[in-house]
Scaffold this active site. Sequence first.
Site, short mmCIF file in Angstrom:
data_model
loop_
_atom_site.label_atom_id
_atom_site.label_comp_id
_atom_site.label_asym_id
_atom_site.label_seq_id
_atom_site.Cartn_x
_atom_site.Cartn_y
_atom_site.Cartn_z
N GLU A 167 -3.21 6.91 -5.44
CA GLU A 167 -2.01 7.65 -5.82
C GLU A 167 -2.25 8.80 -6.80
OE1 GLU A 167 0.98 4.92 -7.18
OE2 GLU A 167 1.17 3.97 -5.23
N GLU A 352 -0.23 -0.75 -0.10
CA GLU A 352 0.66 -1.42 -1.05
C GLU A 352 2.07 -1.40 -0.50
OE1 GLU A 352 0.67 0.03 -5.14
OE2 GLU A 352 -1.52 0.26 -5.08
C1 BGC Z 1 0.66 1.42 -8.10
C2 BGC Z 1 0.57 0.04 -8.68
C3 BGC Z 1 1.91 -0.32 -9.31
C4 BGC Z 1 2.94 -0.35 -8.20
C5 BGC Z 1 4.35 -0.71 -8.64
C6 BGC Z 1 1.94 1.72 -7.39
O1 BGC Z 1 2.41 2.96 -7.82
O2 BGC Z 1 -0.46 1.70 -7.31
O3 BGC Z 1 -0.47 0.01 -9.61
O4 BGC Z 1 1.90 -1.52 -10.00
O5 BGC Z 1 3.01 0.91 -7.59
O6 BGC Z 1 4.85 0.23 -9.52
#
Ligand code: BGC
Length: 453
Positions: A167, A352
């Site tokens: 990111e 994610e």
């Molecule tokens: C990040 C994580 C973070 C998650 C929730 C993403 O932006 O890669 O490290 O915990 O979102 O905010």
Amino acid sequence: MSNIYQFPDDFIWGSATAAYQIEGSPLADGAGPSIWQRFAHTPGRMLNDDNGDIACDHYNRWREDIGLMKELGLQAYRFSISWSRILPEGKGRVNQKGVDFYERLVDTLLENGIEPVATLFHWDLPAALDDQGGWLNRDIADWFAEYGRIMFERLDGRIKRWATLNEPWVVTDGGYLHGALAPGHRNRFEAPIASHNLMRAHGAAVKAYREVGKHEIGLVVNIEPKYPASDSAEDLAATRRAEAYMNRQYLDPAFFGTYPEELREIFGEAWPEWPQDDMDLIRQPLDFIGVNYYTRNVARHDESNWPLKVSPVRQKQHTYTETGWEVFPQGLTDTLVWVKERYGNPKVFITENGAAFFDPPKSENGRVRDPLRLSYLRQHLRAVHNAIEAGCDIGGYFVWSLLDNLEWSLGYSKRFGIVHVDFETQTRTPKDSARYYAKVVASHGTALTNEDD
Ligand code: BGC
């Protein structure tokens, strides 16, 4: 869309974490401090003065955590390597004990049949490099490639999938433009430079990988699809700006070697001209793109919102998570279809996806009920399937996160884990969502068909 959930045979199911969020012991065994170590120990930066000194104590409990993944039947684990454990000064001298930690982790994952997927940079820049300008110093492309090369040489035989950056948008927006994340700057002139150097570093690491690595490497971006709040010309332009800033700023240079035009409008005099050589370095062929998806944005023109002039419009009838993000599964399908159409259907992993909802701080008789997270996962996994049916090339899904952890400057106040962590005792308890996800994984997705499981 059909409601028979069949995923490609080689689709992989995993979970994701990041070093500073879970490991704890940030200075153990010769590691150097990172910018998050410094940021978290600066008064007023972190909610409740939380820090990553202990976090989930994964640095000591990694074996137990692999056991948990095994128990849940997870096939892959995306983790990040802490740069300053490997190179305490960010470059030069290698700290063998830091390398040993990740070697042990990877070997034990493999012994348990879990595929390791490593991210080189998930925000914890060595503080020694920040002292030399960090992402504002052009030399960082070489520093990052040097670090990457060390990891590839030691671990590419065992790690078959690498990501360079996690990111870059969050690093620059949070770290250099708005200051809520480390290193905490608030500067319109720095943000484009940091962004550009992140992408140059990405390109340089991919180049190094092609010399020493034999498997796959990609870039992880967060994408939040933008929808206009109205048909007005102003809102449509605002939507384009928001989309360029967050979604195209990194993928366009990676795929096309150009930046979106709108960035000039957003940054004005702070947007530099970049040499063609830089753009050529950034544009390296990639084996996959990692997409992190959490929510969408409905965009409205708003003069007061610096410097983008865009504000999100709250959708009253929808559910919002504890981080204030709208639950919008269709946005994940739309995102994946958008990537397919704009960038020529690259291989994508959802690296994610997940949600923070309120969970009790303690488990009750060994159980943590989290119906909202369970439903979030079910709906988003169905959205992934819809994208596959629409022709997207999706290789796998990683739930964020395996464990409740340090949610950056929000500290431990937001729980994203499918496994509950009692931060007083470090007891891990799989939540109902983890049990549900385990069922989905065991059935290779067909459990999503059942409406009331
Ligand atoms: C990040 C994580 C973070 C998650 C929730 C993403 O932006 O890669 O490290 O915990 O979102 O905010």
